[in-house]
Design a protein around this motif. Structure first.
Motif, PDB file in Angstrom:
ATOM      1  N   ILE A  47       0.829  -1.051   0.030  1.00 16.95           N
ATOM      2  CA  ILE A  47      -0.105  -0.071  -0.303  1.00 16.95           C
ATOM      3  C   ILE A  47       0.916   1.193   0.003  1.00 16.95           C
ATOM      4  O   ILE A  47       0.759   2.211  -0.551  1.00 16.95           O
ATOM      5  N   SER A  48       1.779   1.265   0.860  1.00 15.56           N
ATOM      6  CA  SER A  48       2.647   2.536   0.987  1.00 15.56           C
ATOM      7  C   SER A  48       3.635   2.685  -0.240  1.00 15.56           C
ATOM      8  O   SER A  48       3.862   3.991  -0.759  1.00 15.56           O
ATOM      9  N   GLU A  49       3.654   1.904  -1.164  1.00 17.27           N
ATOM     10  CA  GLU A  49       4.385   2.242  -2.512  1.00 17.27           C
ATOM     11  C   GLU A  49       3.469   2.872  -3.614  1.00 17.27           C
ATOM     12  O   GLU A  49       3.868   3.465  -4.423  1.00 17.27           O
ATOM     13  N   LYS A  50       2.201   2.829  -2.970  1.00 19.61           N
ATOM     14  CA  LYS A  50       1.204   3.165  -4.248  1.00 19.61           C
ATOM     15  C   LYS A  50       0.330   4.391  -3.877  1.00 19.61           C
ATOM     16  O   LYS A  50      -0.511   4.944  -4.577  1.00 19.61           O
ATOM     17  N   ILE A  51       0.410   4.963  -2.513  1.00 22.14           N
ATOM     18  CA  ILE A  51      -0.260   6.043  -2.105  1.00 22.14           C
ATOM     19  C   ILE A  51       0.731   7.114  -1.736  1.00 22.14           C
ATOM     20  O   ILE A  51       1.923   6.861  -1.314  1.00 22.14           O
ATOM     21  N   MET A  52       0.364   8.363  -1.663  1.00 21.29           N
ATOM     22  CA  MET A  52       0.832   9.386  -0.952  1.00 21.29           C
ATOM     23  C   MET A  52       0.269  10.113  -0.050  1.00 21.29           C
ATOM     24  O   MET A  52      -0.947  10.635  -0.121  1.00 21.29           O
ATOM     25  N   ARG A  53       0.721  10.140   1.101  1.00 21.59           N
ATOM     26  CA  ARG A  53       0.176  10.907   2.481  1.00 21.59           C
ATOM     27  C   ARG A  53       0.372  12.340   2.542  1.00 21.59           C
ATOM     28  O   ARG A  53       1.518  12.961   1.953  1.00 21.59           O
ATOM     29  N   PHE A  54      -0.503  13.106   3.140  1.00 24.62           N
ATOM     30  CA  PHE A  54      -0.324  14.533   3.303  1.00 24.62           C
ATOM     31  C   PHE A  54      -0.577  14.720   4.736  1.00 24.62           C
ATOM     32  O   PHE A  54      -1.730  14.445   5.037  1.00 24.62           O
ATOM     33  N   HIS A  55       0.292  15.371   5.317  1.00 27.04           N
ATOM     34  CA  HIS A  55       0.213  15.580   6.829  1.00 27.04           C
ATOM     35  C   HIS A  55       0.352  16.998   7.015  1.00 27.04           C
ATOM     36  O   HIS A  55       1.321  17.661   6.706  1.00 27.04           O
ATOM     37  N   THR A 122       8.135  24.445   7.989  1.00 22.38           N
ATOM     38  CA  THR A 122       8.917  23.342   6.775  1.00 22.38           C
ATOM     39  C   THR A 122       8.163  22.337   5.986  1.00 22.38           C
ATOM     40  O   THR A 122       6.788  22.313   6.228  1.00 22.38           O
ATOM     41  N   VAL A 123       8.356  22.230   4.731  1.00 21.51           N
ATOM     42  CA  VAL A 123       7.465  21.596   3.911  1.00 21.51           C
ATOM     43  C   VAL A 123       8.454  20.689   3.155  1.00 21.51           C
ATOM     44  O   VAL A 123       9.554  21.007   2.555  1.00 21.51           O
ATOM     45  N   GLY A 124       8.178  19.338   2.935  1.00 22.82           N
ATOM     46  CA  GLY A 124       8.828  18.301   2.179  1.00 22.82           C
ATOM     47  C   GLY A 124       8.575  16.894   2.249  1.00 22.82           C
ATOM     48  O   GLY A 124       7.350  16.934   3.241  1.00 22.82           O
ATOM     49  N   PHE A 125       9.039  16.212   1.777  1.00 18.31           N
ATOM     50  CA  PHE A 125       8.962  14.731   1.775  1.00 18.31           C
ATOM     51  C   PHE A 125       9.589  14.020   3.020  1.00 18.31           C
ATOM     52  O   PHE A 125      10.763  14.486   3.163  1.00 18.31           O
ATOM     53  N   GLU A 126       8.956  13.411   3.610  1.00 20.35           N
ATOM     54  CA  GLU A 126       9.587  12.311   4.849  1.00 20.35           C
ATOM     55  C   GLU A 126       9.016  11.128   4.673  1.00 20.35           C
ATOM     56  O   GLU A 126       7.853  10.527   4.245  1.00 20.35           O
ATOM     57  N   HIS A 127       9.965   9.910   4.934  1.00 21.93           N
ATOM     58  CA  HIS A 127       9.412   8.660   5.343  1.00 21.93           C
ATOM     59  C   HIS A 127       9.495   8.377   6.880  1.00 21.93           C
ATOM     60  O   HIS A 127      10.327   8.439   7.330  1.00 21.93           O
ATOM     61  N   THR A 128       8.297   8.070   7.116  1.00 23.13           N
ATOM     62  CA  THR A 128       7.738   8.394   8.563  1.00 23.13           C
ATOM     63  C   THR A 128       6.909   7.147   9.104  1.00 23.13           C
ATOM     64  O   THR A 128       5.962   6.686   8.099  1.00 23.13           O
ATOM     65  N   TYR A 129       6.953   6.643  10.169  1.00 25.07           N
ATOM     66  CA  TYR A 129       6.048   5.503  10.629  1.00 25.07           C
ATOM     67  C   TYR A 129       4.731   6.183  11.087  1.00 25.07           C
ATOM     68  O   TYR A 129       4.693   7.206  11.807  1.00 25.07           O
ATOM     69  N   PHE A 130       3.502   5.578  10.587  1.00 29.57           N
ATOM     70  CA  PHE A 130       2.283   6.073  11.423  1.00 29.57           C
ATOM     71  C   PHE A 130       1.604   4.887  11.543  1.00 29.57           C
ATOM     72  O   PHE A 130       1.530   3.729  11.470  1.00 29.57           O
ATOM     73  N   PRO A 131       0.846   5.251  12.921  1.00 32.89           N
ATOM     74  CA  PRO A 131       0.077   4.189  13.477  1.00 32.89           C
ATOM     75  C   PRO A 131      -1.216   3.928  12.489  1.00 32.89           C
ATOM     76  O   PRO A 131      -1.354   4.869  11.580  1.00 32.89           O
ATOM     77  N   THR A 132      -1.952   3.283  12.966  1.00 36.33           N
ATOM     78  CA  THR A 132      -3.247   2.763  12.014  1.00 36.33           C
ATOM     79  C   THR A 132      -4.009   4.239  12.011  1.00 36.33           C
ATOM     80  O   THR A 132      -4.321   4.743  13.058  1.00 36.33           O
ATOM     81  N   PRO A 141      -2.875   0.464   7.275  1.00 35.31           N
ATOM     82  CA  PRO A 141      -2.382  -0.167   8.538  1.00 35.31           C
ATOM     83  C   PRO A 141      -1.014   0.758   8.820  1.00 35.31           C
ATOM     84  O   PRO A 141      -0.636   1.503   8.259  1.00 35.31           O
ATOM     85  N   PRO A 142      -0.633   0.337  10.165  1.00 35.73           N
ATOM     86  CA  PRO A 142       0.461   1.049  10.652  1.00 35.73           C
ATOM     87  C   PRO A 142       1.626   0.747   9.939  1.00 35.73           C
ATOM     88  O   PRO A 142       1.697  -0.664   9.247  1.00 35.73           O
ATOM     89  N   GLY A 143       2.602   1.478  10.013  1.00 39.52           N
ATOM     90  CA  GLY A 143       3.858   1.216   9.155  1.00 39.52           C
ATOM     91  C   GLY A 143       4.410   2.248   8.776  1.00 39.52           C
ATOM     92  O   GLY A 143       4.143   3.555   8.772  1.00 39.52           O
ATOM     93  N   GLU A 144       5.547   2.091   7.519  1.00 38.71           N
ATOM     94  CA  GLU A 144       6.232   3.519   7.030  1.00 38.71           C
ATOM     95  C   GLU A 144       5.799   3.665   5.888  1.00 38.71           C
ATOM     96  O   GLU A 144       5.324   2.852   5.022  1.00 38.71           O
ATOM     97  N   TYR A 145       5.163   5.125   5.732  1.00 40.17           N
ATOM     98  CA  TYR A 145       5.122   5.633   4.357  1.00 40.17           C
ATOM     99  C   TYR A 145       5.866   6.662   3.982  1.00 40.17           C
ATOM    100  O   TYR A 145       6.328   7.540   4.997  1.00 40.17           O
ATOM    101  N   GLU A 146       5.837   7.095   2.947  1.00 37.36           N
ATOM    102  CA  GLU A 146       6.325   8.543   2.380  1.00 37.36           C
ATOM    103  C   GLU A 146       5.007   9.444   2.392  1.00 37.36           C
ATOM    104  O   GLU A 146       4.206   9.239   1.982  1.00 37.36           O
ATOM    105  N   ALA A 147       5.284  10.573   3.020  1.00 41.41           N
ATOM    106  CA  ALA A 147       4.222  11.618   3.259  1.00 41.41           C
ATOM    107  C   ALA A 147       4.901  12.986   2.844  1.00 41.41           C
ATOM    108  O   ALA A 147       6.077  13.284   3.122  1.00 41.41           O
ATOM    109  N   PHE A 148       3.950  13.688   2.328  1.00 35.86           N
ATOM    110  CA  PHE A 148       4.441  15.118   2.312  1.00 35.86           C
ATOM    111  C   PHE A 148       4.023  15.984   3.282  1.00 35.86           C
ATOM    112  O   PHE A 148       2.847  15.953   3.469  1.00 35.86           O
ATOM    113  N   MET A 149       4.959  16.477   4.142  1.00 38.64           N
ATOM    114  CA  MET A 149       4.652  16.869   5.367  1.00 38.64           C
ATOM    115  C   MET A 149       4.723  18.338   5.665  1.00 38.64           C
ATOM    116  O   MET A 149       5.560  19.036   4.803  1.00 38.64           O
ATOM    117  N   ILE A 150       3.894  19.114   6.119  1.00 39.28           N
ATOM    118  CA  ILE A 150       4.043  20.533   6.817  1.00 39.28           C
ATOM    119  C   ILE A 150       4.125  20.657   8.047  1.00 39.28           C
ATOM    120  O   ILE A 150       3.316  20.049   8.852  1.00 39.28           O
TER     121      ILE A 150
END
Length: 219
Positions: A47-55, A122-132, A141-150
């Motif tokens: 899943i993490s390879e196919k979606i882009m999260r924004f936080h 700050t704005v940018g991409f991060e690889h971060t662990y997220f809970p459910t 599901p919980p795990g490492e995702y790449e996210a665009f973070m502010i």
């Protein structure tokens, strides 16, 4: 009648156990059985390879900081939605975000200034662990995702989040439901197993991974 009641009871217990298993973090002990992480980790990685999260992470949990977080989110989503909504794949979405990173930063800074704050951001991409996390009717599901973070200020407050690709951010989920079109897009980019894991539409699929039920119920 007694057999029917017993059957209903056992089904209820199994469904409850399945739900606990799906929601639990790897390593959690359930009914004396330690949940194996390998199955759900494999699904989560797919899943993490196919979606882009924004936080968007607030400075703190104060009412004013949380309100500011939402204003920043609304301004940034309004800015990026016209260009990201037409993106046809995750790589193009990443390219667009990288190209627009300075503009997105400027939008966030302007909102912060307009509301009387001088927080750094700050704005940018991060690889971060997220809970459910749930978004509308989907649970990731919980795990490492790449996210665009502010990150606003000290970024010690609760965060707002959504899925940028596919573009689930650009719809109203005030009633907790993601519209059919976006749900279809999510289903198209995920495998059947991955989509079942996030949508909960196919409980039968999930039992395939609940091997611990064999030990507990002798199935």
């Amino acid at each position: 009648m007694i057999k029917r009641k017993i059957s209903i009871f056992l089904i209820s217990v199994i469904v409850a156990a399945a739900y606990c298993y799906i929601k639990a973090e790897p390593g959690t002990e359930l009914f004396g059985y330690t949940i194996k992480s390998s199955d759900m980790e494999q699904i989560q990685q797919g899943i993490s390879e196919k979606i882009m999260r924004f936080h968007v992470v607030a400075n703190s949990d104060s009412a004013r900081d949380q309100e500011l977080k939402l204003k920043v989110k609304e301004a940034v989503v309004s800015y990026i939605s016209p260009v990201l909504k037409e993106s046809e794949d995750i790589n193009r979405s990443k390219e667009i975000l990288a190209e627009k990173q300075e503009e997105i930063l400027a939008v966030a800074q302007q909102v912060i200034r307009d509301n009387g704050f001088d927080y750094p951001v700050t704005v940018g991409f991060e690889h971060t662990y997220f809970p459910t996390k749930s978004y509308g009717s989907y649970t990731f599901p919980p795990g490492e995702y790449e996210a665009f973070m502010i990150r606003i200020g000290k970024s010690q407050g609760k965060n707002w989040w959504c899925v940028l690709y596919p573009p689930l951010c650009f719809i109203d989920i005030s009633h907790g439901v993601v519209d059919r079109e976006c749900g279809t897009q999510l289903e198209e980019i995920l495998t059947t197993e991955e989509f079942s894991a996030v949508s909960g539409e196919n409980i039968g699929f999930r039992f395939k991974y609940l091997t611990f039920l064999n030990d507990i119920f002798g199935l």
